[in-house]
Structures are given as C-alpha cells and as structure tokens.
Design a protein around this motif. Structure first.
Motif, PDB file in Angstrom:
ATOM      1  N   ALA A 153      13.481   4.136   0.528  1.00  0.00           N
ATOM      2  CA  ALA A 153      12.705   5.106   0.873  1.00  0.00           C
ATOM      3  C   ALA A 153      11.071   4.402   0.875  1.00  0.00           C
ATOM      4  O   ALA A 153      10.651   3.958  -0.225  1.00  0.00           O
ATOM      5  CB  ALA A 153      12.786   6.383   0.208  1.00  0.00           C
ATOM      6  N   ALA A 154      10.327   4.238   2.075  1.00  0.00           N
ATOM      7  CA  ALA A 154       8.897   4.163   1.993  1.00  0.00           C
ATOM      8  C   ALA A 154       8.089   5.276   2.328  1.00  0.00           C
ATOM      9  O   ALA A 154       8.280   5.793   3.274  1.00  0.00           O
ATOM     10  CB  ALA A 154       8.783   3.185   3.158  1.00  0.00           C
ATOM     11  N   TYR A 155       7.173   5.674   1.401  1.00  0.00           N
ATOM     12  CA  TYR A 155       6.412   6.804   1.576  1.00  0.00           C
ATOM     13  C   TYR A 155       4.956   6.503   2.299  1.00  0.00           C
ATOM     14  O   TYR A 155       4.729   5.297   2.291  1.00  0.00           O
ATOM     15  CB  TYR A 155       5.933   7.191   0.149  1.00  0.00           C
ATOM     16  N   PRO A 156       4.474   7.355   2.897  1.00  0.00           N
ATOM     17  CA  PRO A 156       3.308   7.184   3.572  1.00  0.00           C
ATOM     18  C   PRO A 156       2.053   6.755   2.993  1.00  0.00           C
ATOM     19  O   PRO A 156       1.094   6.053   3.505  1.00  0.00           O
ATOM     20  CB  PRO A 156       2.999   8.304   4.484  1.00  0.00           C
ATOM     21  N   GLY A 157       1.917   7.002   1.738  1.00  0.00           N
ATOM     22  CA  GLY A 157       0.961   6.588   0.972  1.00  0.00           C
ATOM     23  C   GLY A 157       1.097   6.009  -0.412  1.00  0.00           C
ATOM     24  O   GLY A 157       2.288   5.517  -0.517  1.00  0.00           O
ATOM     25  N   LYS A 158       0.017   5.667  -1.095  1.00  0.00           N
ATOM     26  CA  LYS A 158       0.182   4.828  -2.221  1.00  0.00           C
ATOM     27  C   LYS A 158       1.012   5.540  -3.606  1.00  0.00           C
ATOM     28  O   LYS A 158       1.592   4.710  -4.362  1.00  0.00           O
ATOM     29  CB  LYS A 158      -1.225   4.228  -2.770  1.00  0.00           C
ATOM     30  N   TYR A 159       0.925   7.015  -3.410  1.00  0.00           N
ATOM     31  CA  TYR A 159       1.677   7.585  -4.517  1.00  0.00           C
ATOM     32  C   TYR A 159       2.773   8.612  -4.110  1.00  0.00           C
ATOM     33  O   TYR A 159       2.666   9.026  -2.995  1.00  0.00           O
ATOM     34  CB  TYR A 159       0.608   8.325  -5.355  1.00  0.00           C
ATOM     35  N   TYR A 160       3.664   8.604  -4.918  1.00  0.00           N
ATOM     36  CA  TYR A 160       4.767   9.730  -4.374  1.00  0.00           C
ATOM     37  C   TYR A 160       4.300  11.127  -4.629  1.00  0.00           C
ATOM     38  O   TYR A 160       3.619  11.393  -5.407  1.00  0.00           O
ATOM     39  CB  TYR A 160       6.143   9.473  -5.473  1.00  0.00           C
ATOM     40  N   THR A 180      11.309   6.733  -7.942  1.00  0.00           N
ATOM     41  CA  THR A 180      10.003   6.337  -6.937  1.00  0.00           C
ATOM     42  C   THR A 180       9.058   5.516  -7.903  1.00  0.00           C
ATOM     43  O   THR A 180       9.176   5.604  -9.210  1.00  0.00           O
ATOM     44  CB  THR A 180       9.081   7.618  -6.455  1.00  0.00           C
ATOM     45  N   ILE A 181       8.275   4.485  -7.016  1.00  0.00           N
ATOM     46  CA  ILE A 181       7.453   3.796  -7.820  1.00  0.00           C
ATOM     47  C   ILE A 181       6.138   3.761  -7.071  1.00  0.00           C
ATOM     48  O   ILE A 181       6.066   3.658  -5.794  1.00  0.00           O
ATOM     49  CB  ILE A 181       7.820   2.299  -7.931  1.00  0.00           C
ATOM     50  N   ASN A 182       4.758   3.859  -7.663  1.00  0.00           N
ATOM     51  CA  ASN A 182       3.725   3.840  -6.748  1.00  0.00           C
ATOM     52  C   ASN A 182       3.385   2.365  -6.310  1.00  0.00           C
ATOM     53  O   ASN A 182       3.880   1.667  -6.724  1.00  0.00           O
ATOM     54  CB  ASN A 182       2.620   4.289  -7.552  1.00  0.00           C
ATOM     55  N   TRP A 183       2.165   2.203  -5.566  1.00  0.00           N
ATOM     56  CA  TRP A 183       2.194   1.378  -4.642  1.00  0.00           C
ATOM     57  C   TRP A 183       1.872   0.079  -5.699  1.00  0.00           C
ATOM     58  O   TRP A 183       2.195  -1.230  -5.399  1.00  0.00           O
ATOM     59  CB  TRP A 183       0.794   1.292  -4.042  1.00  0.00           C
ATOM     60  N   SER A 184       1.383   0.322  -6.815  1.00  0.00           N
ATOM     61  CA  SER A 184       1.155  -1.083  -7.881  1.00  0.00           C
ATOM     62  C   SER A 184       2.326  -1.315  -9.079  1.00  0.00           C
ATOM     63  O   SER A 184       2.293  -2.272  -9.697  1.00  0.00           O
ATOM     64  CB  SER A 184      -0.215  -0.648  -8.814  1.00  0.00           C
ATOM     65  N   ASN A 186       0.877  -1.150   0.177  1.00  0.00           N
ATOM     66  CA  ASN A 186      -0.045   0.175  -0.078  1.00  0.00           C
ATOM     67  C   ASN A 186       0.874   1.122   0.113  1.00  0.00           C
ATOM     68  O   ASN A 186       0.274   2.441   0.026  1.00  0.00           O
ATOM     69  CB  ASN A 186      -0.909   0.009   1.199  1.00  0.00           C
ATOM     70  N   LYS A 187       2.229   1.086  -0.185  1.00  0.00           N
ATOM     71  CA  LYS A 187       3.061   2.253   0.070  1.00  0.00           C
ATOM     72  C   LYS A 187       3.999   2.488  -1.269  1.00  0.00           C
ATOM     73  O   LYS A 187       4.303   1.742  -1.934  1.00  0.00           O
ATOM     74  CB  LYS A 187       4.066   2.164   1.020  1.00  0.00           C
ATOM     75  N   ALA A 188       3.716   3.703  -1.913  1.00  0.00           N
ATOM     76  CA  ALA A 188       4.814   4.113  -2.780  1.00  0.00           C
ATOM     77  C   ALA A 188       6.363   3.878  -2.284  1.00  0.00           C
ATOM     78  O   ALA A 188       6.582   3.995  -0.951  1.00  0.00           O
ATOM     79  CB  ALA A 188       4.485   5.424  -3.106  1.00  0.00           C
ATOM     80  N   MET A 189       7.440   3.444  -3.007  1.00  0.00           N
ATOM     81  CA  MET A 189       8.587   3.098  -2.709  1.00  0.00           C
ATOM     82  C   MET A 189       9.407   4.033  -3.427  1.00  0.00           C
ATOM     83  O   MET A 189       9.130   4.526  -4.612  1.00  0.00           O
ATOM     84  CB  MET A 189       8.778   1.818  -2.694  1.00  0.00           C
ATOM     85  N   GLY A 190      10.628   4.005  -2.857  1.00  0.00           N
ATOM     86  CA  GLY A 190      11.811   5.004  -3.817  1.00  0.00           C
ATOM     87  C   GLY A 190      12.980   4.776  -3.450  1.00  0.00           C
ATOM     88  O   GLY A 190      13.342   3.956  -2.738  1.00  0.00           O
ATOM     89  N   TRP A 191      14.119   5.184  -4.249  1.00  0.00           N
ATOM     90  CA  TRP A 191      15.424   5.295  -3.890  1.00  0.00           C
ATOM     91  C   TRP A 191      15.797   6.762  -3.505  1.00  0.00           C
ATOM     92  O   TRP A 191      15.561   7.587  -4.578  1.00  0.00           O
ATOM     93  CB  TRP A 191      16.193   4.603  -4.712  1.00  0.00           C
TER      94      TRP A 191
END
Length: 122
Positions: A97-104, A50-54, A31-36
């Motif tokens: 990096a783990a973001y709080p939401g589904k999208y960066y 970054t990459i969104n949840w899906s 359920n989280k957007a992720m990144g480097w």
C-alpha cells in the motif's frame, strides 16, 4: 503514479516465517508512507502494518504486533514485511500500500498493488 510489485508469498507451516517484499516505481516513493494490507476470503480487509516516509514511525494491527516487522529502503524503493510465528489465520492475499502523504492516516485511501498469496497450514 506509483507502481507496486509484491513478492515473497508462499505456503508455510504454522510457526514458520516469510518475508514479503514490495518494489515501487516512481520518484515520489521516499515521500510516501507505505504499508501492507491483507484480505482473506469472506473477511474484511485490514491494514496490518504501516511505516512513515523516513522509516521512523510504524503502526501494527493488534493481530500481528510482536510477530510482524515492516521496514523500508528509500535508496532501493522497497518496503518489506518480515512475518514470524505465522498462524493459519494469517492466510490472505497481502497487498503493498502506498499512501498519499508522508504519514499514515486511517482515513486515507492507499494505492494497492496486485498482491501476493500467503498460506499458513496448521
């Protein structure tokens, strides 16, 4: 709380490739957007990808666009960064990096892992 463990860093010659991997714990990974994020000594840190949840949407910094590719596997709770055509200026500590939401969102403050060192020699 998500825990992030990076691997895959190392020393490579300019023009070479490396693949970084981030293993995440926690049920909310999908359920989280992720990144480097990367930080070089004496320089400001920057989010490089970054990459969104899906996995359906990605973002790349201009400095790495066309050379780096971010991907994720929600079944394995992993996010990877394929880095090609590496340059000496790519030398930095790379942190997952783990973001709080589904999208960066650039206004979000991500949770960061400890990082892995990437060194590109000329």
């Amino acid at each position: 709380q998500v825990q992030l463990v990076e691997s895959g860093g190392g020393l490579v010659q300019a023009g070479g490739s490396l693949r970084l991997s981030c293993a995440a714990s926690g049920r909310m990974f999908s359920n989280k957007a992720m990144g480097w994020f990367r930080q070089a000594p004496g320089k400001e840190g920057e989010i490089v990808a970054t990459i969104n949840w899906s996995g359906g949407s990605t973002y790349y910094a201009g400095s790495v666009k066309g050379r780096f590719t971010i991907s994720r596997d929600n079944a394995k709770n992993t996010v990877d960064l394929q880095m090609n055509s590496l340059k000496p200026e790519d030398t930095a500590v790379y942190r997952c990096a783990a973001y709080p939401g589904k999208y960066y969102s650039p206004t979000d403050s991500p949770f960061l892992g400890q990082g892995t060192q990437v060194t590109v020699s000329s």
